[in-house]
Design a protein around this motif. Structure first.
Motif, short mmCIF file in Angstrom:
data_model
loop_
_atom_site.label_atom_id
_atom_site.label_comp_id
_atom_site.label_asym_id
_atom_site.label_seq_id
_atom_site.Cartn_x
_atom_site.Cartn_y
_atom_site.Cartn_z
N SER A 146 -9.22 7.49 -4.55
CA SER A 146 -10.67 7.26 -5.26
C SER A 146 -10.43 6.36 -6.31
O SER A 146 -9.32 6.77 -7.02
N THR A 192 -11.88 6.69 -8.96
CA THR A 192 -11.96 7.95 -10.30
C THR A 192 -10.78 8.77 -10.51
O THR A 192 -10.97 9.52 -11.22
N LYS A 197 -13.26 15.89 -7.03
CA LYS A 197 -14.21 15.87 -7.87
C LYS A 197 -15.52 15.87 -7.48
O LYS A 197 -15.46 14.91 -6.49
N VAL A 231 -18.34 11.89 -6.42
CA VAL A 231 -17.58 10.80 -6.68
C VAL A 231 -17.23 10.08 -5.11
O VAL A 231 -17.26 10.78 -4.21
N GLU A 232 -17.09 8.86 -5.51
CA GLU A 232 -16.59 8.11 -4.12
C GLU A 232 -15.31 8.33 -3.93
O GLU A 232 -14.57 8.07 -4.59
N TYR A 233 -14.92 8.62 -2.54
CA TYR A 233 -13.26 8.65 -2.22
C TYR A 233 -13.27 8.28 -0.76
O TYR A 233 -14.39 8.09 -0.05
N GLU A 254 -19.16 9.91 -0.35
CA GLU A 254 -19.37 10.46 -1.70
C GLU A 254 -19.34 11.95 -1.61
O GLU A 254 -19.95 12.56 -0.42
N SER A 280 -22.11 17.55 -4.49
CA SER A 280 -22.17 17.98 -5.86
C SER A 280 -23.04 19.23 -5.92
O SER A 280 -23.86 19.32 -5.05
#
Length: 202
Positions: free
Chosen positions: A71, A73, A101, A104-106, A162, A165
């Protein structure tokens, strides 16, 4: 975690009417349509050339080496990777799951080697469950490969996704079973691991 994943979860999708061709050697593939220059260049990129040594046809045709969660991030220097061939490392990941996390994009990244011959229609399957309930299934085509000309590993990056969350997503551990299989149903790797979602990478 064993026993929580049914074999039905890992049935790959099939295309109606598609038939798997007879297996051929590297040399046989190299000689097919030899007059087609663009095809010849593509085959050469896979190490498929006439008279190419593809190594002895012993041991697994494909060796899966690592699976990584990548990622933009991720903090500098942090890496979430697992060595598929290290049982102690995989057991540690099950005891102390990766923390991803939230929101977030991974993407998943896999490395593997083709030891001999041509492997056709290799794909990665992944089933994610939480508290025994299937949350997600991923099926990604790796493709068809011959041994790398320099004997190196191949790396395949899957499309970014993504992470979920929210408080509900952060509760509990996600149990994952991963498998690498080809068109013939040959299983090259089958392993289990775990992750959690957090407010930050940790």
């Amino acid at each position: 975690m064993s026993g929580q994943h049914d074999e039905d979860d890992f049935a790959p999708t099939t295309t109606p009417g598609y038939k798997i061709g007879a297996a051929k050697s590297v040399d046989e593939y190299a000689k097919l349509d030899a007059e087609d220059e663009s095809l010849a260049r593509w085959k050469a990129s896979l190490g498929i050339v006439p008279g190419a040594a593809s190594g002895p046809a012993t041991g697994p045709q494909v060796s899966v080496l690592t699976l990584e969660l990548a990622s933009p991030t991720l903090p500098a220097g942090k890496k979430l990777a697992m060595n598929i061939n290290d049982p102690a490392a995989l057991a540690e990941i099950k005891k102390h799951p990766f923390v991803i996390k939230e929101g977030v994009e991974y993407n998943v990244r896999i490395t593997f080697k083709v030891n001999h011959g041509i492997c056709s229609g290799v794909r990665y399957l992944q089933v994610v469950k939480r508290a025994g309930v299937k949350m997600d299934k991923m099926e990604q085509m790796l493709g068809s490969y011959g041994p790398h000309p320099q004997g190196e590993a191949y790396t395949k990056n899957f499309e970014p996704e993504e992470s979920p969350s929210g408080m509900l997503a952060r509760s509990g551990t996600y149990n994952v079973r991963s498998r690498v299989v080809d068109d013939d149903g040959q299983v090259y790797a089958d392993w289990e691991w775990s992750f959690k979602l957090g407010k930050d990478w940790s």
